[in-house]
Design a protein around this motif. Sequence first.
Motif, PDB file in Angstrom:
ATOM      1  N   GLU A 139      28.493 -13.725 -23.807  1.00  0.00           N
ATOM      2  CA  GLU A 139      27.784 -12.481 -24.111  1.00  0.00           C
ATOM      3  C   GLU A 139      27.155 -12.508 -25.503  1.00  0.00           C
ATOM      4  N   ARG A 140      27.822 -13.128 -26.465  1.00  0.00           N
ATOM      5  CA  ARG A 140      27.304 -13.074 -27.842  1.00  0.00           C
ATOM      6  C   ARG A 140      26.483 -14.292 -28.245  1.00  0.00           C
ATOM      7  N   CYS A 141      26.293 -15.235 -27.342  1.00  0.00           N
ATOM      8  CA  CYS A 141      25.480 -16.404 -27.679  1.00  0.00           C
ATOM      9  C   CYS A 141      24.017 -16.160 -27.326  1.00  0.00           C
ATOM     10  N   ASP A 142      23.148 -17.048 -27.805  1.00  0.00           N
ATOM     11  CA  ASP A 142      21.748 -17.072 -27.386  1.00  0.00           C
ATOM     12  C   ASP A 142      21.543 -18.086 -26.269  1.00  0.00           C
ATOM     13  N   LEU A 143      22.320 -19.165 -26.345  1.00  0.00           N
ATOM     14  CA  LEU A 143      22.144 -20.285 -25.430  1.00  0.00           C
ATOM     15  C   LEU A 143      23.505 -20.775 -24.957  1.00  0.00           C
ATOM     16  N   ALA A 144      23.685 -20.861 -23.642  1.00  0.00           N
ATOM     17  CA  ALA A 144      24.916 -21.400 -23.067  1.00  0.00           C
ATOM     18  C   ALA A 144      24.680 -22.854 -22.672  1.00  0.00           C
ATOM     19  N   VAL A 145      25.445 -23.760 -23.274  1.00  0.00           N
ATOM     20  CA  VAL A 145      25.411 -25.168 -22.881  1.00  0.00           C
ATOM     21  C   VAL A 145      26.561 -25.369 -21.899  1.00  0.00           C
ATOM     22  N   VAL A 146      26.231 -25.574 -20.636  1.00  0.00           N
ATOM     23  CA  VAL A 146      27.251 -25.717 -19.591  1.00  0.00           C
ATOM     24  C   VAL A 146      27.553 -27.198 -19.417  1.00  0.00           C
ATOM     25  N   VAL A 147      28.802 -27.573 -19.684  1.00  0.00           N
ATOM     26  CA  VAL A 147      29.209 -28.978 -19.623  1.00  0.00           C
ATOM     27  C   VAL A 147      29.879 -29.241 -18.277  1.00  0.00           C
ATOM     28  N   LEU A 148      29.379 -30.244 -17.567  1.00  0.00           N
ATOM     29  CA  LEU A 148      29.921 -30.628 -16.267  1.00  0.00           C
ATOM     30  C   LEU A 148      30.598 -31.992 -16.364  1.00  0.00           C
ATOM     31  N   ASP A 149      31.467 -32.285 -15.412  1.00  0.00           N
ATOM     32  CA  ASP A 149      32.163 -33.563 -15.340  1.00  0.00           C
ATOM     33  C   ASP A 149      31.419 -34.481 -14.372  1.00  0.00           C
ATOM     34  N   ALA A 150      30.931 -35.632 -14.870  1.00  0.00           N
ATOM     35  CA  ALA A 150      30.123 -36.533 -14.042  1.00  0.00           C
ATOM     36  C   ALA A 150      30.896 -37.061 -12.844  1.00  0.00           C
ATOM     37  N   MET A 151      32.198 -37.250 -12.983  1.00  0.00           N
ATOM     38  CA  MET A 151      32.981 -37.809 -11.896  1.00  0.00           C
ATOM     39  C   MET A 151      33.210 -36.789 -10.781  1.00  0.00           C
ATOM     40  N   GLU A 152      33.300 -35.527 -11.143  1.00  0.00           N
ATOM     41  CA  GLU A 152      33.563 -34.485 -10.146  1.00  0.00           C
ATOM     42  C   GLU A 152      32.278 -33.861  -9.625  1.00  0.00           C
ATOM     43  N   GLY A 153      31.173 -34.036 -10.361  1.00  0.00           N
ATOM     44  CA  GLY A 153      29.933 -33.396  -9.946  1.00  0.00           C
ATOM     45  C   GLY A 153      30.017 -31.897 -10.141  1.00  0.00           C
ATOM     46  N   ILE A 154      29.098 -31.186  -9.550  1.00  0.00           N
ATOM     47  CA  ILE A 154      29.085 -29.732  -9.681  1.00  0.00           C
ATOM     48  C   ILE A 154      29.946 -29.111  -8.582  1.00  0.00           C
ATOM     49  N   VAL A 155      30.830 -28.221  -8.991  1.00  0.00           N
ATOM     50  CA  VAL A 155      31.713 -27.536  -8.041  1.00  0.00           C
ATOM     51  C   VAL A 155      31.439 -26.039  -8.117  1.00  0.00           C
ATOM     52  N   GLU A 156      32.071 -25.299  -7.216  1.00  0.00           N
ATOM     53  CA  GLU A 156      31.795 -23.862  -7.119  1.00  0.00           C
ATOM     54  C   GLU A 156      32.044 -23.141  -8.438  1.00  0.00           C
ATOM     55  N   GLN A 157      33.115 -23.529  -9.165  1.00  0.00           N
ATOM     56  CA  GLN A 157      33.419 -22.855 -10.421  1.00  0.00           C
ATOM     57  C   GLN A 157      32.315 -23.070 -11.443  1.00  0.00           C
ATOM     58  N   ASP A 158      31.671 -24.240 -11.433  1.00  0.00           N
ATOM     59  CA  ASP A 158      30.540 -24.488 -12.332  1.00  0.00           C
ATOM     60  C   ASP A 158      29.397 -23.512 -12.053  1.00  0.00           C
ATOM     61  N   THR A 159      29.094 -23.308 -10.783  1.00  0.00           N
ATOM     62  CA  THR A 159      27.995 -22.385 -10.445  1.00  0.00           C
ATOM     63  C   THR A 159      28.321 -20.966 -10.876  1.00  0.00           C
ATOM     64  N   LYS A 160      29.605 -20.607 -10.817  1.00  0.00           N
ATOM     65  CA  LYS A 160      29.992 -19.259 -11.250  1.00  0.00           C
ATOM     66  C   LYS A 160      29.848 -19.105 -12.761  1.00  0.00           C
ATOM     67  N   ILE A 161      30.210 -20.163 -13.508  1.00  0.00           N
ATOM     68  CA  ILE A 161      30.057 -20.117 -14.960  1.00  0.00           C
ATOM     69  C   ILE A 161      28.578 -20.003 -15.330  1.00  0.00           C
TER      70      ILE A 161
END
Length: 448
Positions: free
Chosen positions: A263-285
Motif C-alpha cells: 500500500e505504501r510503495c510506488d513500485l512492487a517488485v514481485v520475486v518468483l522462484d524459477a524452479m517452482e514457476g508461477i503458482v496461484e499465490q504469486d498471482t494473488k500477490i
Amino acid sequence: MKRQIVAIIGRPNVGKSTLFNRILGRRVAIVEDIPGVTRDRNYSDSNYSGRPFTLVDTGGLDPTAAAGESILSQVKSQTEHAIAEADILIMLFDGREGVTSLDQAIVSLLRRLKKPIFYAVNKIDTPKSEPLTAEFYRLGIKTLYPVSAEHSKGVDELMEAIEPLLPPRSEAVEPEEAAAVAPRVAMVGRPNVGKSTLINVLMGEDRLVTDATPGTTRDSIDSRVRHDDKTYHFIDTAGIRRRGKIERGVERYSLSRALTAIERCDLAVVVLDAMEGIVEQDTKIIGQALKARKGCLILVNKWDLRRDDPKAREKVASELRRRLSFLPYAPILFMSATQGPPVKEIFEKIDAIMTAYSRRISTGALNRAFEQAVTANPPPQRSGRPVKLNYITQAETRPPTFVIFSNRPEQVKEPYLRYLENFLRETFDFTGTPLAIRLRKKSSDRRS
C-alpha cells in the motif's frame, strides 16, 4: 550536520522493539512476547524536541553465538554493525529478570567503546518494581534509567538525557528532500524466493538476515540504496503465504506488514522462484499490487538452477504471460540473486517504471492521440443513438489517471476502455504502470 544515529541494543526479549515504537510514537516494529522476533536492523527517522536523529532497532544480541549458527550469527553481525555505526547507544535490560550472563557479556563488550552509552532498565511499571533497578548497579554502571516502554514511563527522562547530544535545532542536517521523493520499492513474494538476498546485493552489503529457512524475514524493513547518484527506498517484506497456512502471532503481523508495504510503495517488485514457476499465490500477490494501483516488475529469481535447459526461458515467459494476462504491461527479468544479478538492468527497469508512473501528458498531445484512437475505432452505438467522446484530460499521476468526457458515459463499456488504455500505452510508453480511465458526462451537451 549529519543526522545522529541512536541504536537500541540488548539481549533477546528485553523490549527493544517496544521502546523503538514508543520513542517514534508509532508502531513501526513488530512486537511479540517471544525471543528473536527482530532479526534485521530497522531504521526510522525521528526527532526529539525538534532535534533530528535516526533510531535503529536491532535483534537480540548474543555475543557467545557461534559462527556456525546461521541466523543467530547473522543477527549478531547485524547488531555489531549497528553498534559500530551508531553515534549513541541505548543498552536495554529486563528489570523483571534481573542481571543475566548475556547482560554481563554485552556490558563487557560495550566498555571497549568510546561513545555515549545510556543504560536503561525496562519493565519498571510500578513504584513497587523500582527497587529492581538496584541489582544492575553491580555491573559497574554509574547511571541507570528505569523505564517502562510498554506504558511510556521514564522514556522522556531517557530522551532528555540523550537530547544534548543531538544536533541543535538551528543546525542544518543533511538534506532529506532526496529521501522524501525517492521511489519506494517493495520486494514482495512467497517465502524463501530470495527477496532479502536481492536487496543485500543491490545495497552492496549484508544489510538483511538471509537463510534457506522460509520465514527468516519477519518484519517489513526499510533500506535506502544509492545507485548512480540516485536514492531508492527499498522495503523488504516477509514472505506471503496462503491464508490457510498463516499461523497466529508473529506471522499474522508479518503478513499485515507485507500488505501494508504494498500500500505504501510506488513500485512492487514481485520475486518468483524459477524452479517452482508461477503458482496461484504469486498471482494473488501480484493482484494485491494491481488492486493498490502500484507499478509492477516481475523478477524470476534462482535462474542459475535452470541454466542447463535452453528452452526454459521461453517456456517460463510464455507461462507467465498466460497466467498474468491481467497484467500484460509488467516487465519480466530473469536473474540469480546469489550469482550476480543484472543490477544495472534492475535499476534501469525501476527508473523506467517510475518515470511512467509519474508521467504527465500535455493536454494537446493527449487529445491528438485520443482523436486518432477514436477515429480509428469509434465507440459502438447503443440503442441507435451515437456515443460521443468529446475530449480527454489527465487528472492525476502515480498512477496516471485520465478522465474522458462523453455525452453518454454509461454506454462506454469495458472492452472499449481496454482498447483506449492499450492505445495510450503504445503511444506514451506506460511500461510497468497501471492506468486509470474514468468517464464523465459532458454537462454542456444537452442534445443527447
